[in-house]
Design an enzyme around this catalytic site. Structure first.
Site, PDB file in Angstrom:
ATOM      1  N   LYS A   1       0.795  -1.224   0.000  1.00 31.52           N
ATOM      2  CA  LYS A   1       0.000   0.000   0.000  1.00 31.52           C
ATOM      3  C   LYS A   1       0.829   1.275   0.000  1.00 31.52           C
ATOM      4  O   LYS A   1       0.425   2.275  -0.600  1.00 31.52           O
ATOM      5  CB  LYS A   1      -0.967  -0.016   1.179  1.00 31.52           C
ATOM      6  CG  LYS A   1      -2.045  -1.090   1.067  1.00 31.52           C
ATOM      7  CD  LYS A   1      -3.055  -0.986   2.181  1.00 31.52           C
ATOM      8  CE  LYS A   1      -4.141  -2.042   1.996  1.00 31.52           C
ATOM      9  NZ  LYS A   1      -3.589  -3.425   1.963  1.00 31.52           N
TER      10      LYS A   1
ATOM     11  N   GLY B   1      -8.917  -4.443   6.701  1.00 28.68           N
ATOM     12  CA  GLY B   1      -8.965  -3.606   7.895  1.00 28.68           C
ATOM     13  C   GLY B   1      -8.194  -4.138   9.071  1.00 28.68           C
ATOM     14  O   GLY B   1      -8.201  -3.525  10.144  1.00 28.68           O
TER      15      GLY B   1
ATOM     16  N   LYS C   1     -17.417  -5.377   4.487  1.00 25.88           N
ATOM     17  CA  LYS C   1     -18.673  -4.960   3.889  1.00 25.88           C
ATOM     18  C   LYS C   1     -19.814  -5.934   4.219  1.00 25.88           C
ATOM     19  O   LYS C   1     -19.608  -7.143   4.291  1.00 25.88           O
ATOM     20  CB  LYS C   1     -18.513  -4.861   2.369  1.00 25.88           C
ATOM     21  CG  LYS C   1     -17.436  -3.884   1.933  1.00 25.88           C
ATOM     22  CD  LYS C   1     -17.029  -4.106   0.498  1.00 25.88           C
ATOM     23  CE  LYS C   1     -15.809  -3.269   0.131  1.00 25.88           C
ATOM     24  NZ  LYS C   1     -15.241  -3.626  -1.188  1.00 25.88           N
TER      25      LYS C   1
ATOM     26  N   GLU D   1     -10.877   1.427  -4.945  1.00 26.93           N
ATOM     27  CA  GLU D   1     -11.675   1.855  -3.806  1.00 26.93           C
ATOM     28  C   GLU D   1     -11.249   3.252  -3.356  1.00 26.93           C
ATOM     29  O   GLU D   1     -10.058   3.560  -3.304  1.00 26.93           O
ATOM     30  CB  GLU D   1     -11.518   0.855  -2.656  1.00 26.93           C
ATOM     31  CG  GLU D   1     -12.018  -0.541  -3.026  1.00 26.93           C
ATOM     32  CD  GLU D   1     -12.069  -1.475  -1.829  1.00 26.93           C
ATOM     33  OE1 GLU D   1     -12.898  -2.385  -1.832  1.00 26.93           O
ATOM     34  OE2 GLU D   1     -11.279  -1.281  -0.877  1.00 26.93           O
TER      35      GLU D   1
ATOM     36  N   GLU E   1      -7.423   1.709  -1.987  1.00 25.25           N
ATOM     37  CA  GLU E   1      -6.634   0.582  -2.477  1.00 25.25           C
ATOM     38  C   GLU E   1      -7.272   0.067  -3.759  1.00 25.25           C
ATOM     39  O   GLU E   1      -8.376   0.463  -4.116  1.00 25.25           O
ATOM     40  CB  GLU E   1      -6.560  -0.550  -1.449  1.00 25.25           C
ATOM     41  CG  GLU E   1      -7.888  -1.202  -1.134  1.00 25.25           C
ATOM     42  CD  GLU E   1      -7.751  -2.313  -0.102  1.00 25.25           C
ATOM     43  OE1 GLU E   1      -6.639  -2.521   0.402  1.00 25.25           O
ATOM     44  OE2 GLU E   1      -8.762  -2.961   0.178  1.00 25.25           O
TER      45      GLU E   1
ATOM     46  N   ARG F   1      -8.898  -8.205  -8.507  1.00 26.25           N
ATOM     47  CA  ARG F   1      -9.658  -9.452  -8.679  1.00 26.25           C
ATOM     48  C   ARG F   1     -11.129  -9.101  -8.873  1.00 26.25           C
ATOM     49  O   ARG F   1     -11.512  -7.942  -8.810  1.00 26.25           O
ATOM     50  CB  ARG F   1      -9.517 -10.320  -7.430  1.00 26.25           C
ATOM     51  CG  ARG F   1      -9.887  -9.562  -6.160  1.00 26.25           C
ATOM     52  CD  ARG F   1      -9.910 -10.422  -4.940  1.00 26.25           C
ATOM     53  NE  ARG F   1      -9.968  -9.664  -3.713  1.00 26.25           N
ATOM     54  CZ  ARG F   1     -11.019  -9.030  -3.224  1.00 26.25           C
ATOM     55  NH1 ARG F   1     -12.154  -9.058  -3.884  1.00 26.25           N
ATOM     56  NH2 ARG F   1     -10.968  -8.359  -2.093  1.00 26.25           N
TER      57      ARG F   1
ATOM     58  N   ARG G   1     -25.151  -9.400   2.120  1.00 25.41           N
ATOM     59  CA  ARG G   1     -24.321 -10.570   2.403  1.00 25.41           C
ATOM     60  C   ARG G   1     -24.924 -11.310   3.592  1.00 25.41           C
ATOM     61  O   ARG G   1     -25.032 -10.754   4.693  1.00 25.41           O
ATOM     62  CB  ARG G   1     -22.887 -10.153   2.737  1.00 25.41           C
ATOM     63  CG  ARG G   1     -22.173  -9.437   1.612  1.00 25.41           C
ATOM     64  CD  ARG G   1     -20.691  -9.321   1.907  1.00 25.41           C
ATOM     65  NE  ARG G   1     -20.014  -8.478   0.939  1.00 25.41           N
ATOM     66  CZ  ARG G   1     -18.695  -8.372   0.846  1.00 25.41           C
ATOM     67  NH1 ARG G   1     -17.923  -9.063   1.685  1.00 25.41           N
ATOM     68  NH2 ARG G   1     -18.136  -7.580  -0.053  1.00 25.41           N
TER      69      ARG G   1
END
Length: 445
Positions: free
Chosen positions: A116, A165, A237, A277, A290, A294, A340
């Site tokens: 990062k 995170g 998320k 993001e 970031e 994928r 989700r």
């Protein structure tokens, strides 16, 4: 196009890839652990091969056994899904060495975005907005404190490696920052084997907005609009939707964010599907967070509003085909929301492994889609992410999508273990969520 591919993943994402491959006439090889041998994806693949024991390091993270199986099964390509080896540049590199196509970006692009601190500097040079912060990993805590005084508190301490995170800490003053750096370094070392951390300005009241991009190997790239991902617990998320309520009436801001996403991808010579993001502040400022190199878990909301199959596009790009669509040829229609469904306590958000004794999905239609990895009698084990399914609902507008979501979630019955279905129903009564005026602080965990 490929004749046979191996899917280096499990559960709902393996089933999602198998579904598209079947439609395209591509044979699939599923690899699985002993804990997953009765799951639906194992039966739905053309071939299924046991590769190891339940712990991920003994199966889905065992790079060499997966490559060996792919060679023996005469697979031409490997789709990594998400998680496990999906963002491992060494795995992509090994595929190339063995003459197989990795269905994703190049190892170089993956590596460039995987670290990062280096990625922040790369984005800054490419003209992508980056939050003020350190340009190198922190080697001297007092220098970091001095920089934080210049940036202004609060600041965010973040590991340079990994994601999800893990290890992130908010510091409101110098003492908190000193302790936060030590804590983040310790957690990063344990989780990622790398204790490098950095600091950047923390943006209070921020939203998490991401942009889907797709590039082919011929230098053509498009964005597939944004997704709002601000409903999170522990930086993970829970609900995603598109369009973002923050951008739906702000085309100028959407234009700037999507353009920045294209710049970010182009800066690393990206190909295939990826997601850039951003953190979006209350005043409209946005910063690179970031890039996920994928397919994202939440890709179905993009598919529902654009009428595209992102897995098919991934396969075609990986096979060397040019992008079949140009930016001006498509636009999103309506509003889609993804819920989700996790095996977890709806209050504490802690995982709740167990066996599903009752599985009654909602009534499915062109407006209600379910991507599920499990069914009645299947066990959610502690070895993997407790995601059971993704419920995706579409409406002509956000209000209609919310109303259809209430019906679908009310119909969805899962028994035998705790799920977060009650949390989703509560959120549909939450004034902030219903209004669309919410941020990453909506769930306080």
């Amino acid at each position: 196009m490929f004749n046979r591919i191996l899917i280096a993943n499990r559960g709902e994402i393996a089933r999602r890839i198998i579904r598209t491959c079947k439609r395209m006439g591509i044979e699939t090889v599923a690899v699985h652990s002993d804990a997953d041998m009765m799951l639906p994806f194992v039966n739905e693949a053309t071939y299924a091969i046991l590769i190891g024991l339940a712990p991920a390091h003994a199966s889905y993270l065992n790079m060499e056994i997966i490559l060996e199986v792919a060679q023996q099964a005469e697979c031409e390509a490997i789709h990594p899904g998400y998680g496990f080896l999906a963002e491992n540049p060494m795995f992509a590199d090994r595929c190339q060495e063995l003459g197989m196509v990795f269905i994703g970006p190049s190892p170089e692009a993956m590596a460039a975005m995987g670290e990062k601190v280096a990625a922040r500097e790369l984005m800054r040079k490419a003209g992508v907005p980056v939050a003020p912060g350190t340009s190198e990993p922190i080697s001297d805590i007092e220098l970091a404190v001095a920089l934080a005084e210049e940036i202004g508190y609060p600041v965010l301490v973040k590991p340079s490696a990994g994601g999800g995170g893990i290890g992130m800490t908010i510091a409101n003053n110098a003492d908190k920052l000193r302790q936060g750096i030590k804590t983040a370094q310790s957690r990063a070392q344990r989780a990622f084997g790398d204790d490098s951390v950095f600091i950047e300005r923390y943006v209070p009241g921020a939203r998490h907005v991401e942009v889907q991009v797709l590039f082919d190997a011929h230098g053509q790239g498009v964005h597939l609009y944004e997704r709002e991902c601000s409903v999170q617990r522990r930086y993970q998320k829970v609900i995603e939707e598109t369009p973002s309520p923050a951008l739906v009436n702000n085309p100028e801001l959407r234009q700037r964010m999507t353009q920045a996403a294209l710049q970010a991808a182009a800066a690393v010579g990206y190909r295939n599907a990826g997601t850039v993001e951003f953190i979006l502040g209350e005043n409209g400022e946005f910063y690179f967070l970031e890039m996920n190199t994928r397919l994202q878990v939440e890709h179905p909301v993009t598919e529902m509003t654009l009428g595209l199959d992102l897995v098919e596009l991934q396969l075609r790009v990986a096979a060397g085909e040019p992008l079949p669509l140009k930016q001006a040829e498509f636009a999103p229609k309506g509003h889609a929301i993804e819920f989700r469904i996790y095996a977890e306590d709806p209050v504490s958000f802690l995982p709740q492994p167990g066996t599903i004794s009752l599985y009654q999905p909602p009534e499915l239609s062109e407006f209600v889609r379910l991507d599920s990895g499990y069914g009645k009698g299947d066990a959610i084990t502690p070895h993997y992410d407790p995601l059971i399914a993704k419920l995706v609902v579409w409406g002509e507008n956000r209000a209609e999508a919310l109303e259809r979501s209430r019906v679908a979630l009310s119909q969805f019955q899962i028994e035998g273990l705790k799920t977060n279905l009650p949390l989703h129903l509560r959120l549909l009564d939450d004034p902030a969520f219903v209004s669309g005026n919410y941020n990453t602080g909506l769930l306080k965990a």
